[in-house]
Design an enzyme around this catalytic site. Structure first.
Site, short mmCIF file in Angstrom:
data_model
loop_
_atom_site.label_atom_id
_atom_site.label_comp_id
_atom_site.label_asym_id
_atom_site.label_seq_id
_atom_site.Cartn_x
_atom_site.Cartn_y
_atom_site.Cartn_z
N ASP A 187 0.86 -1.19 0.00
CA ASP A 187 0.00 0.00 0.00
C ASP A 187 0.88 1.23 0.00
O ASP A 187 2.08 1.15 0.29
CB ASP A 187 -0.92 0.00 1.22
CG ASP A 187 -1.86 1.21 1.24
OD1 ASP A 187 -2.47 1.49 0.20
OD2 ASP A 187 -1.96 1.89 2.28
N SER A 188 0.28 2.36 -0.28
CA SER A 188 1.03 3.62 -0.27
C SER A 188 1.39 4.05 1.15
O SER A 188 2.28 4.88 1.33
CB SER A 188 0.21 4.73 -0.94
OG SER A 188 -0.99 4.97 -0.22
N CYS A 231 -4.23 -1.11 -2.24
CA CYS A 231 -4.29 0.34 -2.49
C CYS A 231 -5.15 0.54 -3.73
O CYS A 231 -4.85 -0.01 -4.79
CB CYS A 231 -2.89 0.88 -2.72
SG CYS A 231 -2.81 2.61 -3.24
N GLU A 265 -2.87 9.28 7.77
CA GLU A 265 -1.42 9.17 7.85
C GLU A 265 -0.86 9.98 9.02
O GLU A 265 0.23 9.70 9.51
CB GLU A 265 -0.77 9.61 6.54
CG GLU A 265 -1.02 8.68 5.36
CD GLU A 265 -0.30 7.35 5.49
OE1 GLU A 265 0.75 7.30 6.16
OE2 GLU A 265 -0.80 6.35 4.93
N CYS A 298 -10.85 3.53 -0.86
CA CYS A 298 -9.46 3.74 -0.47
C CYS A 298 -9.27 2.96 0.83
O CYS A 298 -10.12 3.06 1.73
CB CYS A 298 -9.15 5.22 -0.25
SG CYS A 298 -7.50 5.55 0.42
N HIS A 310 -7.44 3.43 3.24
CA HIS A 310 -7.30 4.29 4.42
C HIS A 310 -8.67 4.60 5.05
O HIS A 310 -8.77 4.82 6.26
CB HIS A 310 -6.64 5.62 4.05
CG HIS A 310 -5.17 5.55 3.80
ND1 HIS A 310 -4.63 4.91 2.71
CD2 HIS A 310 -4.12 6.06 4.49
CE1 HIS A 310 -3.31 5.02 2.74
NE2 HIS A 310 -2.98 5.71 3.81
#
Length: 267
Positions: free
Chosen positions: A10-11, A73, A155, A187, A189
């Site tokens: 994932d990013s 992701c 993040e 997403c 996240h």
């Protein structure tokens, strides 16, 4: 090969929602998780940039000897899935699982009024990957919107508070008002912001996270390819970050749990 790890990419920390589901559903499997935190977020980047970054990380996972790759992701799935399957599945015999199709299948099964919302990064929404995936269900009305600042909140470890709720209302208000009864969190996240998203959307809207469905796809793929781990030894869980390993470790332990014993820096 059966005792080799699953590679998850994932990013940043969002893919930990997928890793959590895989660990829960496949507790005997070893994993290597890579968060490309040096280059997060992927959302504002162009498709060619995301493609280059994603393939670079997945090349390293393939070289580590993983038996299956999970693109955890949405931005990367939208940008690189076809290339990844040619490069790793065809080229190296490594199956690739992504997060878009599992979420779409769950949304189609969940909606009652056939109105579905999709939120994601700029890159994911601009790619129209979800529109393409929903195309087979011709009777659906899809409302999509980018929510670019959500990734930054996650993040930074911020999952509640008035600032987040205000931005959530701005992003989600028009989707809620369109009458959707199902919202795809496009997403990985975003499930970490479920409280805020659910508060704004209301109790009557079903939130669809791809994490559980992706883990089911991982299970099915490994059964089909005879890749389930057979060793009785304890599995290994490795976590790597291309950016600050200590900062990633703090968030990873908060979002995934005590399984994150340490984080390696991946240059």
């Amino acid at each position: 090969m059966n005792d080799s790890p699953i590679g998850i990419f994932d990013s940043g920390v969002g893919g930990l929602t997928v890793a959590r589901a895989i660990i829960d559903q496949l507790p005997n499997e070893s994993i290597i998780y890579v968060g490309d935190t040096a280059n997060t977020p992927y959302g504002p980047k162009s498709i060619p940039e995301v493609r280059e970054l994603a393939l670079s990380v997945m090349d390293k996972l393939a070289d580590e000897g993983v038996k299956l790759l999970v693109i955890a992701c949405n931005s990367a799935s939208a940008a690189v899935l076809r290339d990844a399957r040619e490069r790793y599945t065809v080229g190296r015999g490594i199956p690739v699982v992504e997060v878009i199709q599992p979420a779409v299948r769950r949304a189609v099964a969940s909606t009652r009024n056939r109105k579905v919302g999709v939120i994601g990064t700029n890159a994911t929404i601009a790619s129209q990957a979800y529109d393409d995936a929903f195309a087979a269900a011709v009777d659906l009305e899809i409302t999509s919107a980018p929510c670019p600042q959500f990734v930054d909140f996650v993040e930074r470890g911020i999952t509640s508070g008035p600032e987040l709720l205000a931005i959530a209302e701005t992003y989600l208000g028009p989707i809620r008002d369109s009458g959707v009864d199902t919202l795809v969190l496009g997403c990985t996240h975003y499930p970490l912001l479920t409280g805020a998203i659910s508060y704004v959307m209301g109790d009557n809207v079903t939130l669809v996270s791809s994490a559980e469905e992706t883990a089911k796809d991982v299970y099915r793929t490994m059964v089909e390819h005879n890749l389930l781990r057979t060793s009785n030894n304890a599995p290994t869980l490795r976590f790597q970050a291309t950016g600050d390993a200590e900062a990633f470790g703090k968030l990873a332990r908060r979002f995934l749990g005590p399984e994150v014993l340490s984080v390696e820096h991946l240059s």
